[in-house]
Scaffold this motif. Structure first.
Motif, PDB file in Angstrom:
ATOM      1  N   THR A 173      -9.588 -15.513  -7.996  1.00  0.00           N
ATOM      2  CA  THR A 173      -8.693 -15.304  -8.875  1.00  0.00           C
ATOM      3  C   THR A 173      -7.705 -13.887  -8.542  1.00  0.00           C
ATOM      4  O   THR A 173      -6.645 -13.916  -8.442  1.00  0.00           O
ATOM      5  CB  THR A 173      -8.769 -15.449  -9.675  1.00  0.00           C
ATOM      6  OG1 THR A 173     -10.686 -13.837 -10.518  1.00  0.00           O
ATOM      7  CG2 THR A 173      -9.842 -16.435 -11.192  1.00  0.00           C
ATOM      8  N   GLY A 184     -10.448  -7.331 -14.923  1.00  0.00           N
ATOM      9  CA  GLY A 184     -10.861  -8.168 -13.545  1.00  0.00           C
ATOM     10  C   GLY A 184     -10.618  -7.250 -12.219  1.00  0.00           C
ATOM     11  O   GLY A 184     -10.381  -6.329 -12.293  1.00  0.00           O
ATOM     12  N   ASP A 191     -12.938  -1.913 -18.076  1.00  0.00           N
ATOM     13  CA  ASP A 191     -13.528  -3.986 -17.577  1.00  0.00           C
ATOM     14  C   ASP A 191     -15.166  -3.340 -17.920  1.00  0.00           C
ATOM     15  O   ASP A 191     -15.875  -2.406 -17.879  1.00  0.00           O
ATOM     16  CB  ASP A 191     -13.595  -4.453 -16.628  1.00  0.00           C
ATOM     17  CG  ASP A 191     -13.802  -5.718 -16.885  1.00  0.00           C
ATOM     18  OD1 ASP A 191     -12.667  -6.698 -16.392  1.00  0.00           O
ATOM     19  OD2 ASP A 191     -14.523  -5.998 -16.669  1.00  0.00           O
ATOM     20  N   SER A 251     -17.668  -4.563 -16.309  1.00  0.00           N
ATOM     21  CA  SER A 251     -17.847  -5.212 -15.162  1.00  0.00           C
ATOM     22  C   SER A 251     -17.562  -4.284 -14.108  1.00  0.00           C
ATOM     23  O   SER A 251     -16.433  -3.455 -13.760  1.00  0.00           O
ATOM     24  CB  SER A 251     -17.197  -6.178 -14.930  1.00  0.00           C
ATOM     25  OG  SER A 251     -18.126  -5.977 -13.007  1.00  0.00           O
ATOM     26  N   ALA A 300     -15.820  -5.292 -11.343  1.00  0.00           N
ATOM     27  CA  ALA A 300     -14.340  -5.075 -11.645  1.00  0.00           C
ATOM     28  C   ALA A 300     -14.022  -4.399 -11.010  1.00  0.00           C
ATOM     29  O   ALA A 300     -12.915  -4.604 -10.440  1.00  0.00           O
ATOM     30  CB  ALA A 300     -13.878  -5.734 -12.739  1.00  0.00           C
ATOM     31  N   GLU A 347     -15.882  -4.058 -27.268  1.00  0.00           N
ATOM     32  CA  GLU A 347     -16.876  -3.648 -28.486  1.00  0.00           C
ATOM     33  C   GLU A 347     -16.672  -1.283 -28.945  1.00  0.00           C
ATOM     34  O   GLU A 347     -16.949  -1.515 -29.558  1.00  0.00           O
ATOM     35  CB  GLU A 347     -17.421  -4.003 -29.046  1.00  0.00           C
ATOM     36  CG  GLU A 347     -17.716  -5.829 -28.849  1.00  0.00           C
ATOM     37  CD  GLU A 347     -18.104  -6.462 -27.781  1.00  0.00           C
ATOM     38  OE1 GLU A 347     -17.196  -6.035 -26.496  1.00  0.00           O
ATOM     39  OE2 GLU A 347     -19.113  -6.982 -27.862  1.00  0.00           O
ATOM     40  N   ALA A 364      -6.088 -10.347 -20.838  1.00  0.00           N
ATOM     41  CA  ALA A 364      -5.144 -11.323 -20.273  1.00  0.00           C
ATOM     42  C   ALA A 364      -6.384 -12.923 -19.553  1.00  0.00           C
ATOM     43  O   ALA A 364      -7.279 -11.870 -19.122  1.00  0.00           O
ATOM     44  CB  ALA A 364      -5.077 -11.424 -18.410  1.00  0.00           C
ATOM     45  N   CYS A 392     -15.885 -11.944 -26.513  1.00  0.00           N
ATOM     46  CA  CYS A 392     -16.436 -10.622 -27.637  1.00  0.00           C
ATOM     47  C   CYS A 392     -17.570 -11.587 -28.258  1.00  0.00           C
ATOM     48  O   CYS A 392     -16.407 -12.959 -28.665  1.00  0.00           O
ATOM     49  CB  CYS A 392     -16.092 -10.131 -28.254  1.00  0.00           C
ATOM     50  SG  CYS A 392     -14.915  -9.461 -29.485  1.00  0.00           S
TER      51      CYS A 392
HETATM   52  C1  LIG Z   1     -12.201 -14.517 -17.686  1.00  0.00           C
HETATM   53  S1  LIG Z   1     -11.973 -12.732 -16.449  1.00  0.00           S
HETATM   54  C2  LIG Z   1      -9.874 -12.031 -16.842  1.00  0.00           C
HETATM   55  C3  LIG Z   1     -10.138 -11.558 -15.770  1.00  0.00           C
HETATM   56  C4  LIG Z   1      -8.611 -11.180 -15.537  1.00  0.00           C
HETATM   57  N1  LIG Z   1      -7.669 -10.690 -16.511  1.00  0.00           N
HETATM   58  C5  LIG Z   1      -7.063 -12.088 -15.499  1.00  0.00           C
HETATM   59  O1  LIG Z   1      -6.888 -12.902 -15.512  1.00  0.00           O
HETATM   60  O2  LIG Z   1      -7.744 -12.668 -14.420  1.00  0.00           O
HETATM   61  C6  LIG Z   1     -12.812 -12.135 -18.143  1.00  0.00           C
HETATM   62  C7  LIG Z   1     -12.948 -10.730 -17.295  1.00  0.00           C
HETATM   63  O3  LIG Z   1     -12.964  -9.826 -18.940  1.00  0.00           O
HETATM   64  C8  LIG Z   1     -14.110  -8.620 -19.224  1.00  0.00           C
HETATM   65  N2  LIG Z   1     -14.828  -8.049 -20.226  1.00  0.00           N
HETATM   66  C9  LIG Z   1     -16.045 -10.539 -20.504  1.00  0.00           C
HETATM   67  N3  LIG Z   1     -16.292  -9.490 -21.774  1.00  0.00           N
HETATM   68  C10 LIG Z   1     -15.904  -8.498 -22.118  1.00  0.00           C
HETATM   69  C11 LIG Z   1     -16.446  -7.188 -22.850  1.00  0.00           C
HETATM   70  N4  LIG Z   1     -17.242  -7.417 -23.865  1.00  0.00           N
HETATM   71  N5  LIG Z   1     -16.131  -6.130 -23.440  1.00  0.00           N
HETATM   72  C12 LIG Z   1     -15.089  -5.804 -21.773  1.00  0.00           C
HETATM   73  N6  LIG Z   1     -14.867  -6.763 -20.699  1.00  0.00           N
HETATM   74  C13 LIG Z   1     -15.674  -7.775 -20.985  1.00  0.00           C
HETATM   75  C14 LIG Z   1     -15.493  -8.950 -17.664  1.00  0.00           C
HETATM   76  O4  LIG Z   1     -16.066  -8.395 -16.437  1.00  0.00           O
HETATM   77  C15 LIG Z   1     -13.927 -10.052 -16.752  1.00  0.00           C
HETATM   78  O5  LIG Z   1     -13.992  -9.211 -15.679  1.00  0.00           O
END
Ligand SMILES: C[S@@+](CC[C@H](N)C(=O)[O-])C[C@H]1O[C@@H](n2cnc3c(N)ncnc32)[C@H](O)[C@@H]1O
Length: 208
Positions: free
Chosen positions: A22, A55, A74, A76, A79, A103, A116, A122
């Motif tokens: 993506t 991401g 993020d 990750s 990411a 959090e 996005a 969470c």
């Molecule tokens: C579905 S991806 C979306 C990425 C990007 N915003 C996009 O539109 O393509 C969700 C992202 O949120 C991060 N993520 C998931 N849970 C999270 C949390 N509780 N706190 C921070 N980041 C989180 C993941 O590591 C991932 O990179």
């Protein structure tokens, strides 16, 4: 039978292939709407944007390309590392990053907060506090752009994720002028090709 959706990064935490699939896609329409609205107004002095759950940066890159400094968050490391290594990262980009879960994150005061397809990842008991942080970090007339998941989404009820019905979305957006709200339901696939019923609220809202 094994639940195929559990191999999705949302559940497995293996985001690397998601980023690969993506990362190069165009920025989200909600982000473009918010940025275009700022472009029609006078951009605030010292404007700052945050991209939550950035991401590998499909939206972050667009915000930077439009000349905004960005605080990218993020949980990750893949990411954040992937974002900073992108060849299309504008030269002299004003970007700083925070490796943290929503959090635990602390946010600077922002004019734009983009999230996005990311904030629903969470747990429901943590979501109100996370949304409060988003609200409080936005300056007056600042905008939120992003997606929240609806209660008819096929992932509804999954551990660690938050879903809202239309009334709850309205309540979250009290204190905002809603500039764009689209509730969309469709049967489609995830970026990994797993069939899924999507129930998504696409949002652009301005803090009043
Ligand atoms: C579905 S991806 C979306 C990425 C990007 N915003 C996009 O539109 O393509 C969700 C992202 O949120 C991060 N993520 C998931 N849970 C999270 C949390 N509780 N706190 C921070 N980041 C989180 C993941 O590591 C991932 O990179």
């Amino acid at each position: 039978m094994a639940d195929k959706t559990l191999s999705d990064p949302v559940f497995s935490g293996d985001w690397a292939s998601y980023y690969e699939k993506t990362g190069q896609r165009p920025p989200r329409a909600t982000l473009i709407r918010a940025l275009d609205s700022f472009d029609r107004e006078e951009r605030p002095d010292n404007a700052l944007a945050a991209d939550l759950g950035c991401g590998s940066g499909r939206d972050t890159i667009e915000i930077l390309r439009r000349g905004w400094p960005v605080h990218a968050v993020d949980a990750s490391r893949d990411a954040i590392d992937g974002l900073l290594a992108r060849p299309d990262l504008p030269k002299n980009a004003h970007i700083d990053t925070q490796l943290a879960r929503y959090e635990d994150m602390s946010l600077p005061q922002c004019d734009l907060i983009n999230a996005a397809f990311s904030l629903p990842l969470c747990p429901p008991d943590a979501f109100p506090g996370v949304w409060r942080k988003v609200h409080d970090a936005l300056r007056e007339s600042g905008r939120f752009s992003g997606q929240l998941y609806g209660d008819r989404d096929s992932w509804a009820g999954r551990e660690g994720m938050t879903f809202h019905d239309a009334l709850e979305i309205d309540a979250l957006l009290a204190g905002f002028e809603v500039e764009y709200l689209e509730e969309k339901e469709e049967d489609s696939v995830t970026p990994r090709g797993t069939p899924k019923h999507w129930h998504i609220f696409h949002i652009v809202a301005k803090k009043t």
